[in-house]
Enzyme design. Structure first.
Site, PDB file in Angstrom:
ATOM      1  N   LYS A  33      35.067   2.014  11.752  1.00 32.38           N
ATOM      2  CA  LYS A  33      34.706   2.679  13.006  1.00 32.38           C
ATOM      3  C   LYS A  33      36.011   3.212  13.583  1.00 32.38           C
ATOM      4  O   LYS A  33      36.906   2.435  13.948  1.00 32.38           O
ATOM      5  CB  LYS A  33      34.044   1.709  13.980  1.00 32.38           C
ATOM      6  CG  LYS A  33      33.616   2.421  15.249  1.00 32.38           C
ATOM      7  CD  LYS A  33      33.062   1.498  16.302  1.00 32.38           C
ATOM      8  CE  LYS A  33      32.856   2.303  17.579  1.00 32.38           C
ATOM      9  NZ  LYS A  33      32.984   1.484  18.772  1.00 32.38           N
ATOM     10  N   GLY A  37      32.656   0.106  28.576  1.00 31.84           N
ATOM     11  CA  GLY A  37      32.721  -1.068  29.442  1.00 31.84           C
ATOM     12  C   GLY A  37      32.223  -0.849  30.856  1.00 31.84           C
ATOM     13  O   GLY A  37      32.260  -1.768  31.680  1.00 31.84           O
ATOM     14  N   ALA A  50      28.949   2.928  23.741  1.00 28.78           N
ATOM     15  CA  ALA A  50      29.707   2.754  24.980  1.00 28.78           C
ATOM     16  C   ALA A  50      28.925   3.130  26.235  1.00 28.78           C
ATOM     17  O   ALA A  50      28.257   4.154  26.289  1.00 28.78           O
ATOM     18  CB  ALA A  50      31.010   3.523  24.957  1.00 28.78           C
ATOM     19  N   GLY A  51      29.042   2.261  27.201  1.00 29.83           N
ATOM     20  CA  GLY A  51      28.477   2.519  28.520  1.00 29.83           C
ATOM     21  C   GLY A  51      27.066   2.000  28.725  1.00 29.83           C
ATOM     22  O   GLY A  51      26.549   2.018  29.845  1.00 29.83           O
ATOM     23  N   ASN A  55      28.147  -3.783  23.499  1.00 28.13           N
ATOM     24  CA  ASN A  55      29.061  -4.925  23.472  1.00 28.13           C
ATOM     25  C   ASN A  55      29.125  -5.600  24.837  1.00 28.13           C
ATOM     26  O   ASN A  55      28.525  -6.650  25.056  1.00 28.13           O
ATOM     27  CB  ASN A  55      30.452  -4.478  22.999  1.00 28.13           C
ATOM     28  CG  ASN A  55      31.418  -5.637  22.853  1.00 28.13           C
ATOM     29  OD1 ASN A  55      31.067  -6.800  23.049  1.00 28.13           O
ATOM     30  ND2 ASN A  55      32.650  -5.345  22.499  1.00 28.13           N
ATOM     31  N   THR A  56      29.800  -4.927  25.780  1.00 27.95           N
ATOM     32  CA  THR A  56      30.070  -5.573  27.066  1.00 27.95           C
ATOM     33  C   THR A  56      28.809  -6.144  27.729  1.00 27.95           C
ATOM     34  O   THR A  56      28.801  -7.287  28.195  1.00 27.95           O
ATOM     35  CB  THR A  56      30.741  -4.568  28.025  1.00 27.95           C
ATOM     36  OG1 THR A  56      31.920  -4.084  27.396  1.00 27.95           O
ATOM     37  CG2 THR A  56      31.101  -5.212  29.352  1.00 27.95           C
TER      38      THR A  56
END
EC number: 2.8.1.10
Lengths: 270, 378
Positions: free
Chosen positions: A100, A161, A187-188, A209-210
């Site tokens: 990645k 994040g 992301a986001g 993830n976050t």
């Protein structure tokens, strides 16, 4: 989901369309539970965080590499050169040919550098890597990355994040419409509903993830994301049909009234 | 290459995919249009179905909306210039067919110049040059020298000639050609082999991949089309939509245009054309517009004045005008035409009609500066 709806990236088949990031978890155990309940088949790991040499790395021991694709990422790389070096190192250490690609020179918002990303992608593809680049939601950049041979594109929904969800909607729609390779919204995404929205838009997969790692209960949240990803996919494939009705009855036909008579007397003959 | 996609489903399966669509599928497609989105491929197939006729007025409204949104109130005008009617292929439906004992002609330099002067004097700046399928007489060198003459008269030059390999297309692009048009004629392999008896055109797959080779060579515009009337129109429309969509996704720097001519009378004795009614033809055009919202839809003078008046700007965006299909026809000469035209109006009359409809006839929408770097910049 049927077998025919499997996600295929670089010839590898995946049933799950939820990718999981491994940063920010409170413990290896929490990560392991999230992996289990999400049923993810792609787990991305920051090369700078793991010790590929050690068989005891806390993150790596949570990943059943028979079932799950370990996707090393180049996070922390500030330019193409650093990213390429990390990817090569990963391969040397047994991390495989998948990478990645993350090139984020800006340490605050961690926004990807399009120029360096494209440069690195082109070189890594030539070296035989399956490159999955993390990028801003830029449709033209996506086409360039596709042309150099990337396995996917991974446009961001909003800055990494931030949990803001999909703020790049208009561009994501264009990317999804134009792409000939899988589009993974990365992301986001802060809520399962964001993941569902991405899938409803037509994304092929999402990476989270976050939102999972810092949740009160990561395992339960991971499960919610799994369901949301699947729900969005099903909605994309099967909803709408039968729910609509014609806008209005055509009592008069101002635009097509001219069709009452054939324009040419050519029945059956040229 | 498109042939890879083409091989995944047969022509008759393609036709069946369209005809298996239900009323519910059609309404679902309309729902997508209603919510302001382009329909996807399956929805496009639904809109081709005969039952979509019930919703034709609604399709017309969406079609008008998309055309306005993407192309504004404009119609791009061009004129075809036939350079030659020499042809080594035998296509049973075509007036230029090798078998037809007609006078043959290939324009020389001064004749090309004479034709160019006529078109230029009418305000035309976009020209489409055409030849038959004779790759020895109208060879690459002939085409290059023709383009060199045309360049001083026209801002945009497109070609509709026999399929070439990528390298030859690159030479023509280098010379100043901007657009490529390759009609597949029919996407039905069985019909194709039945109607293309000899010559290079017999090679269906080489023709099928010609737009790909053009895309790889770097044409700015590529036009594809099917000649409605040769085979089952539903199979043709499946393929045409699939092909145009594939090209626009793969060659993303290239604008894809679509033509949908219906058969017209021509020299020869072909009497097996499949009838495609006005209503069907219009439904097909609307479906294409709602699917490929950014593709130019081209209409020639093969269609009637009535049809052209109503379809201009809804969904048609590019139109030929005052066309002659015979080499040297504009500057006077023999009658060597490829087929009959229906709309014989002069440019003035045609543009007047467009203006009355609130449409702006566009004569120039490209500039040679894109090709030629001025000395001071080189």
């Amino acid at each position: 989901m049927t077998e025919s709806d499997d996600l295929i990236i670089a010839g590898r088949r995946f049933k799950s369309r939820l990718f999981l990031g491994t940063g920010k978890f409170s413990s290896g155990a929490a990560l392991g539970q999230a992996i289990h309940s999400s049923e993810t088949e792609v787990v991305t790991v920051a090369l700078r965080r793991v010790d590929l040499n050690s068989g005891e790395d806390d993150i790596l021991t949570r990943i059943d590499r028979e079932r799950i694709l370990l996707l090393p990422n180049t996070s922390g790389a500030r330019d193409a050169e650093e990213a390429i070096r990390l990817a090569r190192l990963s391969r040397e250490l047994g991390g495989g040919d998948w990478v990645k690609l993350e090139v984020t020179p800006d340490p605050v918002y961690l926004l990807p550098d399009p120029i360096e990303t494209l440069k690195a992608a082109e070189i890594l593809v030539k070296e035989g890597f399956h490159v999955l680049p993390y990028i801003n939601a830029d449709p033209i950049l996506c086409k360039h990355l596709e042309e150099v041979g990337c396995a996917t594109v991974m446009p961001l929904g909003s800055p990494i994040g931030t949990n803001q969800g999909i703020r790049t909607l208009a561009n994501l729609e264009i990317i999804i419409e134009q792409s000939n390779i899988p589009v993974v919204v990365d992301a986001g995404l802060g809520l399962p509903s964001h993941a569902a929205q991405a899938m409803e838009l037509g994304a092929d997969a999402v990476l989270v993830n976050t939102a999972i790692a810092i949740a009160k209960d990561p395992a339960k949240t991971a499960y919610a994301f799994k369901l949301a990803t699947e729900a969005g996919r099903i909605s994309r494939l099967y909803s709408n049909s039968g729910t609509s009705t014609s806008k209005k009855a055509s009592a008069s036909s101002p635009l097509t009234g001219f069709l009452e008579e054939e324009s040419r007397n050519v029945h059956g003959v040229i | 290459m498109y042939t890879e996609l083409f091989d995944k489903i047969s022509f008759s399966e393609a036709k069946d995919r369209v005809l298996s669509k239900s009323k519910l599928d059609i309404e679902s497609a309309l729902h997508t249009s209603h919510s302001g989105k382009a329909v996807n491929f399956e929805e496009y197939l639904s809109l081709l179905h005969p039952s979509a006729d019930t919703y034709l007025e609604e399709m017309a409204e969406y079609s008008l909306g998309w055309t306005k949104k993407r192309f504004g109130n404009t119609i791009s005008l061009y004129m075809p210039m036939y350079l030659s009617n020499e042809c080594r292929s035998s296509c049973v439906y075509c007036g230029f067919s090798f078998e037809n004992k007609i006078p043959r002609k290939t324009l020389n330099r001064s004749e090309i110049q004479a034709e160019s002067e006529v078109l230029h004097s009418k305000g035309i700046r976009h020209v489409l040059i055409l030849t038959g399928e004779d790759y020895s007489i109208t060879n690459l060198e002939y085409l290059r020298s023709a383009v060199r003459i045309l360049k001083s008269y026209f801002d945009s030059i497109s070609i509709e000639i026999y399929p070439m390999d990528k390298e030859k297309y690159e030479v023509l692009i280098e010379e100043g050609v901007e657009g490529l048009v390759v009609y597949q004629e029919t996407y039905d392999p069985e019909t194709y082999s039945k109607y293309h008896l000899r010559g290079m055109k017999k090679n269906m797959r080489y023709r099928l991949d010609a737009p790909d080779r053009g895309g790889l060579a770097g044409f700015r515009r590529i036009g594809v089309g099917a000649l409605l009337g040769l085979s089952d129109p539903y199979g043709e429309m499946f393929r045409l939509g699939e092909h145009a969509h594939y090209l626009s996704k793969k060659y993303w720097r290239t604008t894809v245009q679509i033509s949908l001519p219906r058969m017209r009378p021509a020299e020869g004795e072909f009497d097996k054309a499949i009838y495609v009614s006005d209503r069907e033809y219009v439904r097909f055009l609307f479906a294409l517009r709602l699917f490929l919202t950014d593709s130019g839809l081209v209409q020639s003078t093969r269609e009637s004045t009535q049809m052209r008046n109503h379809l201009a700007g809804m969904p048609i965006t590019h139109m030929s005008v005052e066309s002659r299909t015979d080499p040297g026809g504009y500057s006077g000469g023999e009658e060597l035409k490829q087929f009959e035209i229906e709309d014989t109006r002069k440019i003035e009359e045609f543009t007047e009609m467009l203006k009355k409809k609130g449409l702006d006839p566009v004569f120039k929408d490209f500039d040679r500066a894109f090709f030629q770097v001025p000395d001071r910049m080189s």
